[in-house]
Design an enzyme around this catalytic site. Structure first.
Site, PDB file in Angstrom:
ATOM      1  N   ALA A 276       0.826  -1.206   0.000  1.00 14.71           N
ATOM      2  CA  ALA A 276       0.000   0.000   0.000  1.00 14.71           C
ATOM      3  C   ALA A 276       0.860   1.257   0.000  1.00 14.71           C
ATOM      4  O   ALA A 276       0.607   2.211   0.740  1.00 14.71           O
ATOM      5  CB  ALA A 276      -0.933  -0.003   1.204  1.00 14.71           C
ATOM      6  N   GLY A 277       1.901   1.233  -0.851  1.00 18.76           N
ATOM      7  CA  GLY A 277       2.700   2.438  -1.045  1.00 18.76           C
ATOM      8  C   GLY A 277       2.027   3.350  -2.060  1.00 18.76           C
ATOM      9  O   GLY A 277       0.824   3.245  -2.316  1.00 18.76           O
ATOM     10  N   ALA A 278       2.817   4.227  -2.669  1.00 18.57           N
ATOM     11  CA  ALA A 278       2.251   5.219  -3.583  1.00 18.57           C
ATOM     12  C   ALA A 278       1.557   4.570  -4.779  1.00 18.57           C
ATOM     13  O   ALA A 278       0.440   4.943  -5.148  1.00 18.57           O
ATOM     14  CB  ALA A 278       3.351   6.172  -4.050  1.00 18.57           C
TER      15      ALA A 278
ATOM     16  N   ASN B  60       9.557  -2.464  -9.910  1.00 19.14           N
ATOM     17  CA  ASN B  60      10.589  -1.851 -10.750  1.00 19.14           C
ATOM     18  C   ASN B  60      11.727  -2.816 -11.070  1.00 19.14           C
ATOM     19  O   ASN B  60      11.981  -3.770 -10.337  1.00 19.14           O
ATOM     20  CB  ASN B  60      11.188  -0.620 -10.042  1.00 19.14           C
TER      21      ASN B  60
ATOM     22  N   LYS C 137      11.320   0.986 -19.364  1.00 21.11           N
ATOM     23  CA  LYS C 137      11.228   1.431 -17.966  1.00 21.11           C
ATOM     24  C   LYS C 137      12.563   1.229 -17.247  1.00 21.11           C
ATOM     25  O   LYS C 137      12.981   2.069 -16.434  1.00 21.11           O
ATOM     26  CB  LYS C 137      10.114   0.647 -17.259  1.00 21.11           C
TER      27      LYS C 137
ATOM     28  N   ASN D 168      14.671   4.021 -15.286  1.00 16.81           N
ATOM     29  CA  ASN D 168      15.057   3.856 -13.883  1.00 16.81           C
ATOM     30  C   ASN D 168      16.565   3.899 -13.678  1.00 16.81           C
ATOM     31  O   ASN D 168      17.074   4.554 -12.766  1.00 16.81           O
ATOM     32  CB  ASN D 168      14.514   2.528 -13.343  1.00 16.81           C
TER      33      ASN D 168
ATOM     34  N   GLU E 124      16.339  -0.299  -4.334  1.00 15.86           N
ATOM     35  CA  GLU E 124      16.138  -1.324  -5.359  1.00 15.86           C
ATOM     36  C   GLU E 124      17.345  -1.427  -6.298  1.00 15.86           C
ATOM     37  O   GLU E 124      17.188  -1.605  -7.501  1.00 15.86           O
ATOM     38  CB  GLU E 124      14.880  -1.011  -6.168  1.00 15.86           C
TER      39      GLU E 124
END
Length: 334
Positions: free
Chosen positions: A14-16, A108, A210, A214, A291
């Site tokens: 339940a992060g962003a 990610n 992506k 990143n 990460e």
């Protein structure tokens, strides 16, 4: 004919990103359960989710729990957690996963399932940096996996309180490249929530897009404290970003990825994102695990399999790792 039974949808994390997805789904009429813990769980039960995005304010109440057994078997499970948390989380999710549950990792970096569903010399290969010893692969039958790449920039100022200033986009694809019924079902569900949703036969092309975004921004942001606007726009940083970009593009090409942008356009788009702090910089400032393995080490590992070197990338990863080591973490002065 429409299925009269609503899908059982759970979001683990339940992060962003997890809260953004939950808020949009609930507002569209799709019931959602959230797996959360501690202060986040308390906040969600008391206040629900408050999302501010380009469509305005969204305030929704959600069903939240820290017990997978109480939540029970799901039709669709989104894993919206950071890569370092996967090894501890994935085995716990077993009660949520039935024979036909579709599992969508919204994570990610290079996914642990990267080589699943492909043929050739890398069939049944494993990316050690993200799945050391095969722990993740052993925890979940990979046939449940539906690939996903999320292009959502969101920042959480408090548990359940999220702001996003850019358009939302999610791209889905089967690891084996097929256009399946479950792929279309998930795409349609997300599209109905007001998030742009696409299905593709080439999910790894989008993964690399992506990954490039990143890897050229996240570790360097930890080293410098810079925003996307600064990383891609200021001359001193653009030089370093450009070297990482070239190393990563070469690796992506070695795996047959088709990248839809040229380097100059990519740099301009990055600078145009504005004064956005990367998720890794946010994690660094909060003293959370970074990460680096999924976003960086795994790409270096993939490059090595193809006989390619990534010297600049490795240097920046080493610096970011040094800065984030215990004793070096700090919160910025405001």
């Amino acid at each position: 004919m429409l299925n009269p039974t609503p899908l059982r949808v759970c979001i683990a994390g339940a992060g962003a990103i997890g809260c953004t997805l939950a808020a949009r789904l609930v507002e569209s009429g799709q019931p959602v359960s959230l797996l959360a813990r501690g202060k986040t769980l308390t906040a969600l039960r008391g206040n629900g989710i408050q999302l501010t995005d380009l469509d305005g304010e969204h305030r929704v109440h959600v069903s939240a729990s820290d017990d997978c057994r109480k939540l029970g078997e799901q039709d669709l499970l989104f894993i919206c957690t950071k890569a370092p948390a996967l090894a501890g989380l994935l085995p716990e999710l077993a009660p949520l996963i039935g024979p036909d549950t579709v599992v969508v990792p919204v994570v990610n970096g290079v996914p642990w399932w990267y080589f699943h569903g492909i043929e050739g010399r890398f069939a049944r290969h494993r990316v050690e940096a993200v799945d050391p010893g095969g722990t993740l692969s052993a925890s979940l039958d990979l046939r449940h996996i539906l690939g996903c790449v999320v292009f959502i920039t969101a920042e959480s100022s408090a548990p359940g309180v999220v702001r996003s200033n850019n358009p939302h986009l999610m791209i889905f694809g089967e690891p084996n490249g097929q256009m399946s019924e479950r792929l279309e079902r998930v795409r349609a569900l997300i599209a109905a929530s007001g998030i742009e949703a696409r299905a593709t036969e080439r999910i790894r092309d989008q993964l690399w897009t992506k990954i490039i975004a990143n890897l050229t921004s996240n570790p360097l942001s930890v080293v410098t404290g810079a925003t996307l606007e600064q990383l891609y726009g200021q001359a001193e940083l653009k030089t370093v970003v450009g070297k990482i970009l070239q190393e990563t593009l070469l690796t992506a090409a070695a795996y047959g990825a088709r990248i839809q942008f040229d380097p100059q356009t990519f740099m301009e788009l990055g600078a145009g994102m504005g004064a956005v702090r990367t998720s890794m910089l946010q994690d660094y400032e909060q003293g959370r695990p970074l990460e680096l393995a999924a976003i960086g080490d795994a790409v270096v590992e993939l490059a090595g399999y193809q006989g390619l070197a990534m010297p600049t990338t490795q240097d920046i990863l080493a610096l970011a790792r040094f800065r984030s080591a215990p004793g070096h973490v700090h919160s910025p002065a405001h």
